[in-house]
Enzyme design. Structure first.
Site: not given
Ligand code: UT7
Length: 307
Positions: A108, A232, A262
């Site tokens: 990225c 980005h 993204n």
């Molecule tokens: O471009 C290169 C670099 N990439 C990035 O910078 C991305 C960086 N990371 C992020 O943007 C975020 O971490 C994400 C958008 C990927 C995830 O957001 P988050 O707030 O960190 O969520 P999480 O991974 O902690 O997940 C929270 C909950 C989990 O459930 P539990 O364990 O709390 O029950 C996940 O299983 O949300 C769940 N979850 C979803 N729920 C509904 C994960 N993906 C989804 C989804 N829909 N698509």
């Protein structure tokens, strides 16, 4: 000696995939995706080669220069059409360019890496360079994995740069990498993209802020001089957190990820093109480009908008 920007262009596939579309096959909701990422829809289709070609044609038209005058093509992509050959020579051939052409993979941060490469090439005799960022991330997405499928999209952006006497439009760079973090975001041969989202998020904000501050200092200006930050486009919460730490109001940040998701190497030039065509860029503006991604890699640049 520096470079000036002659023109910009962008291209996205026609097919729109909304969050609602994804809920048909994934255990997710429009609310979750929008609240956690800022994404409402993404474009899916094409290839790095076809999207990169279209963006390049538009940048050449915007620059008003003939493709035959280009003497280097640098394509930033993590999703080349094939492992061999690189995609840049194919794009060059389709444009009628016989000059050197190569791919750069810095995830990225790729577009700013490619720009840095272009500036270096300009300093060593390549007078007119096509710099492209193009991605076909949908091809490497597991559409059954809700943690990745909601994030990624396809697209491309391009710029034509030209060597110039004097400092030119690119005032500074800050590039870096930390391969000890390779495990956080990866895609093996034949596999699909996987990410430790939480960990990448945590590091991304700090890395982007530190890199942006170094680039601003190297440009000899202060944060208050920055008219627009073009980051980005991974997650609007990352952009908000970075702006907050940089003491920049969010209305000085360009956000296009609501419509494109993204798009890795393509995200910054796509956002520049949108800022330019929506009159958010004016002659003399200082603009900060900043990105981070798999590797991990990071790259920031301060440019001065000329036209
Ligand atoms: O471009 C290169 C670099 N990439 C990035 O910078 C991305 C960086 N990371 C992020 O943007 C975020 O971490 C994400 C958008 C990927 C995830 O957001 P988050 O707030 O960190 O969520 P999480 O991974 O902690 O997940 C929270 C909950 C989990 O459930 P539990 O364990 O709390 O029950 C996940 O299983 O949300 C769940 N979850 C979803 N729920 C509904 C994960 N993906 C989804 C989804 N829909 N698509």
């Amino acid at each position: 000696m520096g470079v000036s920007f002659l023109g910009w262009g962008a291209a996205v596939p026609d097919r729109v995939v909304t969050n609602a579309d994804l809920t048909a096959t994934l255990d997710t909701t429009d609310e979750w995706i929008f609240e956690r990422t800022g994404i409402r829809e993404r474009r899916v289709g094409g290839s790095a080669g076809s999207l990169g070609l279209l963006a390049a044609q538009r940048a050449l038209a915007d620059a008003g220069v003939d493709a035959s005058t280009i003497n280097y093509v640098v394509l930033a992509t993590t999703t080349p059409d094939n492992l061999i050959p690189a995609t840049a020579p194919t794009i060059a051939h389709q444009l009628g360019i016989h000059a050197p052409a190569m791919d750069v993979n810095a995830a990225c941060a790729g577009f700013v890496y490619a720009l840095r490469t272009g500036v270096g090439l300009a300093a060593t005799g390549s007078s007119r360079i096509l710099v492209i960022g193009a991605e076909n991330l949908s091809r490497w997405t597991d559409w059954n994995d809700r943690t990745m499928a909601v994030l990624l999209g396809d697209g491309a952006g391009a710029a034509v740069i030209e060597a110039t006497d004097g400092p030119g439009d690119v005032l500074s760079f800050d590039l870096g990498s930390d391969g000890s973090l390779a495990h956080l975001l990866r895609c093996e041969h034949g596999g699909t993209i996987w990410m430790d989202g939480k960990e990448v998020f945590r590091r991304a904000v700090r890395i982007m802020v530190d890199s942006a501050e170094r680039a601003i200092a190297r440009a000899g200006i202060s944060i208050d001089d920055i008219s627009l930050v073009i980051p980005h486009q991974a997650n609007v919460r990352i952009i908000q957190a970075a702006c907050q730490r940089l003491h920049l109001e969010m209305n000085r940040a360009v956000v296009v990820l609501d419509r494109y998701g993204n798009t890795s190497s393509a995200s910054i030039p796509l956002a520049v093109d949108e800022a330019r065509t929506s009159n958010r860029l004016h002659a003399g503006d200082y603009v900060l480009l900043t990105g981070f991604g798999a590797g991990m890699t990071w790259a920031s640049s301060v440019i001065r908008w000329a036209t």
